[in-house]
Design a protein around this motif. Sequence first.
Motif, short mmCIF file in Angstrom:
data_model
loop_
_atom_site.label_atom_id
_atom_site.label_comp_id
_atom_site.label_asym_id
_atom_site.label_seq_id
_atom_site.Cartn_x
_atom_site.Cartn_y
_atom_site.Cartn_z
N PHE A 68 -1.33 -1.37 -7.82
CA PHE A 68 -1.91 -2.00 -6.32
C PHE A 68 -3.19 -2.54 -6.83
O PHE A 68 -3.37 -3.51 -6.23
CB PHE A 68 -2.15 -0.66 -5.38
N LEU B 76 -6.25 2.75 -0.33
CA LEU B 76 -5.16 3.27 -1.11
C LEU B 76 -5.54 4.22 -1.95
O LEU B 76 -4.67 5.25 -2.07
CB LEU B 76 -4.72 2.13 -2.17
N ASN C 15 -5.47 7.58 0.12
CA ASN C 15 -4.45 7.95 0.40
C ASN C 15 -3.58 8.51 -0.81
O ASN C 15 -2.78 9.57 -0.85
CB ASN C 15 -3.46 6.72 1.00
N LEU D 136 1.86 4.67 -3.61
CA LEU D 136 0.71 5.99 -3.99
C LEU D 136 0.76 6.38 -5.19
O LEU D 136 -0.13 7.02 -5.56
CB LEU D 136 0.89 6.69 -2.82
N PRO E 132 -1.55 3.89 -8.60
CA PRO E 132 -2.55 3.27 -7.82
C PRO E 132 -2.97 1.91 -8.71
O PRO E 132 -3.53 0.80 -8.16
CB PRO E 132 -3.73 4.36 -7.76
N MET F 63 0.97 -1.15 0.07
CA MET F 63 0.00 0.02 -0.09
C MET F 63 0.81 1.35 -0.11
O MET F 63 0.28 2.41 0.08
CB MET F 63 -0.81 0.07 1.24
#
Length: 521
Positions: free
Chosen positions: A171, A298, A301, A165, A168, A162
């Motif tokens: 992830f 995620l 953030n 950043l 994205p 995670m």
Amino acid sequence: MSPEPIHPALDPVVAEFLSRLSSIGVMSVVIDASGEPGGDIDSDSLRASGVTVSGPEVAETLRLAAARWATEDQPTIWSPRSDLTLVPTTLSRRRRKTGYIVAFVAGASGLGEAMLLARTLPCLWADHSELAESRLAVESFSRQLSGVYEELSLVYRLSGAMSSLTNPERFVTLALDELHATLPFDSISACFSEDSSKGRSLAGRVVRVGEKADRKSDDAIARDALRGLSMDSPTVFGRVNTGAGEMRGGGDCLAHPIVREETLIGAVVALRKHGEDPQVSSTDIKLVGAAAAAIGVLLENAALYADQRSMFLGTLRALTAAIDAKDRYTRGHSERVAYMAMKLGEAIGIEPESLERLHIAGLIHDVGKIGVPEAVLCKPGRLTDEEFELIKLHPEIGHRILRDIPQLVDVLPGVLYHHERWDGRGYPEGLAGEGIPLFARLIAIADSFDAMSSTRTYRSAMPRERVLSEIARCGGTQFDPQLSRYFVELDFAEYDRMVERHKAAEQRQVTIAPMEGEAAA
């Protein structure tokens, strides 16, 4: 209205007990409280057990027996004929009688055997049902434990990723891959709202893993599922429409909301469960929900990081623009140096996260010039030794200005040492070779390239061929020789476009300035 009672014959525990009785030569059937048998009476099995009556006759006998036993707290053996004895064992659910297991003892001399069976059969059933319940409880606990383990394992694996950043989508793909490796669905997608304020860089996108044969229709299904989804709960649906009127089969499908700031921004959609159980289970919902929650966090953030990064870089650009503006001949210098340093770093294989930090180092490499008098910075012609000493202070001044900003700690070596030389004759500390930090070596080449390519108060810009020749010649003395070789092979098309943009901006400022003066007059 109470639900229809389930016939005890459908209970797998009861069925297993009857099978065990049969294996030891005891013929038995299961009936409900009204005497209705659980299926047809097997006349052949009855005859094999010595009972010479037809199935219909036995069925009627069982109904009469059930009526008799209904009035007895503890049902007793009953001999409807001299050559047949029925031995009952009560079945119940939640303290309510639901039926009986009925064993048949044939023959006129079977009463003693029937009485013995009447004493042992309830004990056998009690032991069997208790063991079965224990086994089922263990199996249920094992399934729950397995589900919890899978959920915790998934959350643990996702939490370790995670920190991504700035990307994205990477992830999200990882989360879907983990789900697809764990759950038996043909494909799993993350579908995001078209509203860019919600999904940001993923707005309107469908990220998908799994079956590749019908991507377009599955993506359309994911979008349809998102449109019909509530923010508060997942949805389980069955066969799905491909959009062309054709229905695709397979097991259940599941759509789980992705929520950010109490707003529905997307959905994780798992299509066509397969395997032994094609129905969506609570474990499936928990695992997909855990992934959806992780994606939501995620993206939350990542959005905060993007906002902070944008503000941070905007501040740095404003600062460097103010410094570059002190000398009209250096307009855009810091931006161009940052770009060329980053391109050189990319050419030697620096990872994307570090390239971003290198770009920042290039933007702020000349911040220290804010402490150098403008008369020195903008002086036409050759500098005196004293004036050059003032110029040479700008890396240390920049370092002092920036060193208390925690977000810049890793880029400060590029600021402090970008005027060091490979041969050790640079400043401020006379570092040499690979003792000079990599960021500083990269910026040094980009800085010199832009300086030689730009017109200054004391000379005109040098031709590109001569600039590159000079950088190649100085490899091993002023510059890192390997970096010099990489630099001269770069594509300078975007750099040239940046130069034209900066020249146009300078020209606009020169044109506007007299107009402002006239207005003031």
